[in-house]
Motif scaffolding. Structure first.
Motif, PDB file in Angstrom:
ATOM      1  N   MET A   1       0.829  -1.201   0.000  1.00  0.00           N
ATOM      2  CA  MET A   1       0.000   0.000   0.000  1.00  0.00           C
ATOM      3  C   MET A   1       0.867   1.256   0.000  1.00  0.00           C
ATOM      4  N   LYS A   2       1.876   1.262   0.890  1.00  0.00           N
ATOM      5  CA  LYS A   2       2.768   2.410   0.978  1.00  0.00           C
ATOM      6  C   LYS A   2       3.556   2.582  -0.306  1.00  0.00           C
ATOM      7  N   THR A   3       3.971   1.458  -0.931  1.00  0.00           N
ATOM      8  CA  THR A   3       4.735   1.531  -2.175  1.00  0.00           C
ATOM      9  C   THR A   3       3.905   2.140  -3.285  1.00  0.00           C
ATOM     10  N   SER A   4       2.643   1.729  -3.414  1.00  0.00           N
ATOM     11  CA  SER A   4       1.786   2.275  -4.458  1.00  0.00           C
ATOM     12  C   SER A   4       1.532   3.761  -4.235  1.00  0.00           C
ATOM     13  N   ARG A   5       1.415   4.169  -2.963  1.00  0.00           N
ATOM     14  CA  ARG A   5       1.222   5.590  -2.665  1.00  0.00           C
ATOM     15  C   ARG A   5       2.458   6.396  -3.051  1.00  0.00           C
ATOM     16  N   THR A   6       3.637   5.838  -2.791  1.00  0.00           N
ATOM     17  CA  THR A   6       4.878   6.517  -3.154  1.00  0.00           C
ATOM     18  C   THR A   6       4.998   6.662  -4.662  1.00  0.00           C
ATOM     19  N   LEU A   7       4.637   5.613  -5.393  1.00  0.00           N
ATOM     20  CA  LEU A   7       4.675   5.679  -6.855  1.00  0.00           C
ATOM     21  C   LEU A   7       3.718   6.738  -7.376  1.00  0.00           C
ATOM     22  N   ALA A   8       2.530   6.816  -6.782  1.00  0.00           N
ATOM     23  CA  ALA A   8       1.555   7.821  -7.201  1.00  0.00           C
ATOM     24  C   ALA A   8       2.076   9.230  -6.915  1.00  0.00           C
ATOM     25  N   ASP A   9       2.704   9.418  -5.732  1.00  0.00           N
ATOM     26  CA  ASP A   9       3.277  10.722  -5.392  1.00  0.00           C
ATOM     27  C   ASP A   9       4.389  11.094  -6.366  1.00  0.00           C
ATOM     28  N   SER A  10       5.234  10.123  -6.723  1.00  0.00           N
ATOM     29  CA  SER A  10       6.329  10.385  -7.655  1.00  0.00           C
ATOM     30  C   SER A  10       5.796  10.761  -9.033  1.00  0.00           C
ATOM     31  N   ALA A  11       4.773  10.037  -9.484  1.00  0.00           N
ATOM     32  CA  ALA A  11       4.200  10.310 -10.806  1.00  0.00           C
ATOM     33  C   ALA A  11       3.578  11.700 -10.863  1.00  0.00           C
ATOM     34  N   PHE A 229       5.693  21.262  -4.583  1.00  0.00           N
ATOM     35  CA  PHE A 229       5.923  21.377  -3.139  1.00  0.00           C
ATOM     36  C   PHE A 229       5.212  20.262  -2.375  1.00  0.00           C
ATOM     37  N   ARG A 230       4.113  19.770  -2.903  1.00  0.00           N
ATOM     38  CA  ARG A 230       3.464  18.604  -2.310  1.00  0.00           C
ATOM     39  C   ARG A 230       4.418  17.417  -2.359  1.00  0.00           C
ATOM     40  N   GLY A 231       5.092  17.239  -3.494  1.00  0.00           N
ATOM     41  CA  GLY A 231       6.040  16.139  -3.634  1.00  0.00           C
ATOM     42  C   GLY A 231       7.251  16.306  -2.739  1.00  0.00           C
ATOM     43  N   VAL A 232       7.740  17.550  -2.607  1.00  0.00           N
ATOM     44  CA  VAL A 232       8.890  17.805  -1.736  1.00  0.00           C
ATOM     45  C   VAL A 232       8.563  17.409  -0.305  1.00  0.00           C
ATOM     46  N   ALA A 233       7.316  17.643   0.119  1.00  0.00           N
ATOM     47  CA  ALA A 233       6.916  17.308   1.487  1.00  0.00           C
ATOM     48  C   ALA A 233       6.792  15.804   1.691  1.00  0.00           C
ATOM     49  N   ARG A 234       6.454  15.053   0.651  1.00  0.00           N
ATOM     50  CA  ARG A 234       6.141  13.637   0.817  1.00  0.00           C
ATOM     51  C   ARG A 234       7.271  12.694   0.414  1.00  0.00           C
ATOM     52  N   LEU A 235       8.200  13.163  -0.409  1.00  0.00           N
ATOM     53  CA  LEU A 235       9.252  12.291  -0.928  1.00  0.00           C
ATOM     54  C   LEU A 235      10.620  12.757  -0.441  1.00  0.00           C
ATOM     55  N   PRO A 236      11.629  11.862  -0.436  1.00  0.00           N
ATOM     56  CA  PRO A 236      12.987  12.297  -0.106  1.00  0.00           C
ATOM     57  C   PRO A 236      13.470  13.375  -1.066  1.00  0.00           C
ATOM     58  N   PHE A 242      15.595  14.145  -8.694  1.00  0.00           N
ATOM     59  CA  PHE A 242      15.751  13.333  -9.902  1.00  0.00           C
ATOM     60  C   PHE A 242      14.527  13.429 -10.806  1.00  0.00           C
ATOM     61  N   LEU A 243      13.369  13.712 -10.230  1.00  0.00           N
ATOM     62  CA  LEU A 243      12.179  13.863 -11.050  1.00  0.00           C
ATOM     63  C   LEU A 243      12.299  15.071 -11.982  1.00  0.00           C
ATOM     64  N   SER A 244      13.215  15.998 -11.667  1.00  0.00           N
ATOM     65  CA  SER A 244      13.416  17.157 -12.543  1.00  0.00           C
ATOM     66  C   SER A 244      13.942  16.754 -13.916  1.00  0.00           C
ATOM     67  N   PHE A 245      14.451  15.519 -14.043  1.00  0.00           N
ATOM     68  CA  PHE A 245      14.898  15.052 -15.359  1.00  0.00           C
ATOM     69  C   PHE A 245      13.728  14.922 -16.337  1.00  0.00           C
ATOM     70  N   ALA A 246      12.502  14.963 -15.812  1.00  0.00           N
ATOM     71  CA  ALA A 246      11.341  14.959 -16.709  1.00  0.00           C
ATOM     72  C   ALA A 246      11.301  16.225 -17.551  1.00  0.00           C
ATOM     73  N   ILE A 279      14.013   6.115 -11.929  1.00  0.00           N
ATOM     74  CA  ILE A 279      13.476   4.945 -11.229  1.00  0.00           C
ATOM     75  C   ILE A 279      14.450   4.469 -10.152  1.00  0.00           C
ATOM     76  N   LEU A 280      15.738   4.451 -10.473  1.00  0.00           N
ATOM     77  CA  LEU A 280      16.737   4.001  -9.499  1.00  0.00           C
ATOM     78  C   LEU A 280      16.776   4.895  -8.267  1.00  0.00           C
ATOM     79  N   ALA A 281      16.520   6.196  -8.467  1.00  0.00           N
ATOM     80  CA  ALA A 281      16.647   7.151  -7.362  1.00  0.00           C
ATOM     81  C   ALA A 281      15.420   7.202  -6.471  1.00  0.00           C
ATOM     82  N   GLN A 282      14.317   6.570  -6.882  1.00  0.00           N
ATOM     83  CA  GLN A 282      13.100   6.650  -6.083  1.00  0.00           C
ATOM     84  C   GLN A 282      13.198   5.764  -4.842  1.00  0.00           C
ATOM     85  N   PRO A 283      12.521   6.168  -3.782  1.00  0.00           N
ATOM     86  CA  PRO A 283      12.592   5.400  -2.524  1.00  0.00           C
ATOM     87  C   PRO A 283      11.988   4.019  -2.683  1.00  0.00           C
TER      88      PRO A 283
END
Length: 307
Positions: A1-11, A229-236, A242-246, A279-283
Motif C-alpha cells: 500500500m505504501k509503495t503504491s502511494r509513493t509511486l503515485a506521489d512520484s508520478a 511542493f506537495r512532492g517535496v513534502a512527501r518524498l525524499p 531526480f524527477l526534474s529530469f522529466a 526509477i533508481l533514485a526513487q525510494p
C-alpha cells in the motif's frame, strides 16, 4: 500500500518538471524576445497573489524570513536564471546544464539533512547526466558562456530551495496552496523592481505574448508548483530532485511533436537512460524487520512465579 502511494506521489510530482520542460518552447515561440525578467515576473507574481488571496494566510514569526529565502531560491532567482539560460542556449542544452541539480542536492542533503550518499545515488546521477547528454546534445548545439553560467546557478538555486524546503517543512496549520503562494509572491516582488530597472516594460504586448504569459503563470507556476511542493513534502529530497529530469525529456518530446524536430536512435537511448536513473533514485520499501520472539520463561522463573 505504501509503495503504491509513493509511486503515485512520484508520478504526480514528475508532472511539474514535465510542464516546466515546455518553458523552452513557450519562451521561443510565444514570448517577446530578450525579456527574461519580465517573463519571470509575470510567471510568478500573479499566480502567487491569487494563491495568497485564496489561502488568506500570511507568514508569522520566523516564517517571514524563511518565506523570503525560499521565495528567492525556488522562484525569483531560479526563474530569472532559467529564462536567461533559455534565451542564450538551445532548449536541450539549457536542460543539460541544469541537470547537475540532483548532484547538488545529493551533497546538500548529506550536509543539511544527514542523508546518506549511497552507491545507487551516484550511479543514478551518472546515468541521469549521461542520458540527458544523449537526449539533447546535437552536432549543431551551440554553447554560450552566459547561458551556461545562468544554467549552473539556476541548478544551484533550485537545489538549495529543495533541501531547505525539506529541512524546514511547512508551518503547522498552513496548507499547501498558501505556502506555495508565499513563495511565488516573494519571488515576484523581488523581481518587480529589478525588472522595471533592468528591462522596463515592452512597448507592445501581442495576443500571442499574452497566451504565453497566461500559460506560464497558471499552468507553469500556480498548478505546477503546488504539486511540486506537495512532492517535496512527501518524498525524499534526492528522489524529488531526480524527477526534474522529466523537464529535458518533455522539452525533447515537445520539440519532436510540435516543432517537427528529429528524434534519433541515440536520443531514444538517452530518454530511456533518463527514465532508468529516475526509477533508481526513487525510494524503495525497506526489508521488514523480523519480529522479536516472545521471551521464554525459564523453569526456575516459572516455578518462582507460581509460588
Amino acid at each position: 500500500m505504501k509503495t503504491s502511494r509513493t509511486l503515485a506521489d512520484s508520478a504526480l510530482t514528475a508532472l511539474a518538471p514535465a510542464i516546466w520542460g515546455s518553458t523552452y518552447l513557450v519562451t521561443t515561440e510565444l514570448l517577446p524576445e530578450g525579456r527574461p525578467l519580465l517573463a519571470s515576473l509575470l510567471r510568478a507574481l500573479p499566480a502567487g497573489l491569487i494563491l495568497v488571496l485564496i489561502g488568506r494566510t500570511l507568514p508569522k514569526g520566523i516564517w517571514w524570513w524563511r518565506a523570503l529565502v525560499l521565495g528567492v531560491l525556488n522562484i525569483g532567482a531560479f526563474f530569472y536564471l532559467l529564462f536567461v539560460a533559455a534565451y542564450h542556449l538551445p532548449g536541450g542544452v539549457a536542460a543539460l546544464v541544469m541537470s547537475i541539480q540532483p548532484m547538488i542536492v545529493l551533497l546538500l542533503g548529506a550536509a543539511l539533512l544527514k542523508d546518506k550518499i549511497k552507491p545507487i545515488h551516484l550511479i543514478s546521477c551518472a546515468l541521469g547526466a549521461g542520458g540527458v547528454a544523449l537526449l539533447v546534445l546535437q552536432p549543431n548545439a551551440g554553447l554560450n558562456a552566459t547561458g551556461v553560467i545562468a544554467g549552473l546557478l539556476g541548478a544551484l538555486s533550485m537545489a538549495s530551495g529543495i533541501v531547505l524546503t525539506k529541512r524546514w517543512g511547512r508551518p503547522e496549520g498552513v496548507g499547501l496552496l498558501p505556502f506555495t503562494g508565499w513563495q511565488l509572491t516573494v519571488g515576484g516582488l523581488v523581481l518587480l523592481p529589478i525588472t522595471l530597472i533592468g528591462e522596463g516594460l515592452p512597448s507592445e504586448i501581442t495576443g500571442k505574448n499574452l497566451w504565453g504569459f497566461a500559460y506560464l503563470g497558471i499552468i507553469g507556476a500556480l498548478f505546477a508548483y503546488a504539486i511540486w511542493f506537495r512532492g517535496v513534502a512527501r518524498l525524499p529530497a534526492l528522489a524529488v530532485s531526480f524527477l526534474s529530469f522529466a523537464s529535458p525529456l518533455a522539452a525533447t518530446l515537445l520539440g519532436y511533436f510540435v516543432l517537427d524536430q528529429s528524434l534519433s536512435p541515440i536520443q531514444i537511448v538517452g530518454a530511456l537512460t533518463v527514465v532508468a536513473s529516475v526509477i533508481l533514485a526513487q525510494p524503495r520499501k525497506g526489508k521488514p524487520k523480523p519480529e522479536a520472539e516472545p521471551a521464554r520463561e525459564t523453569p526456575r522463573a516459572s516455578a518462582k512465579a507460581q509460588a
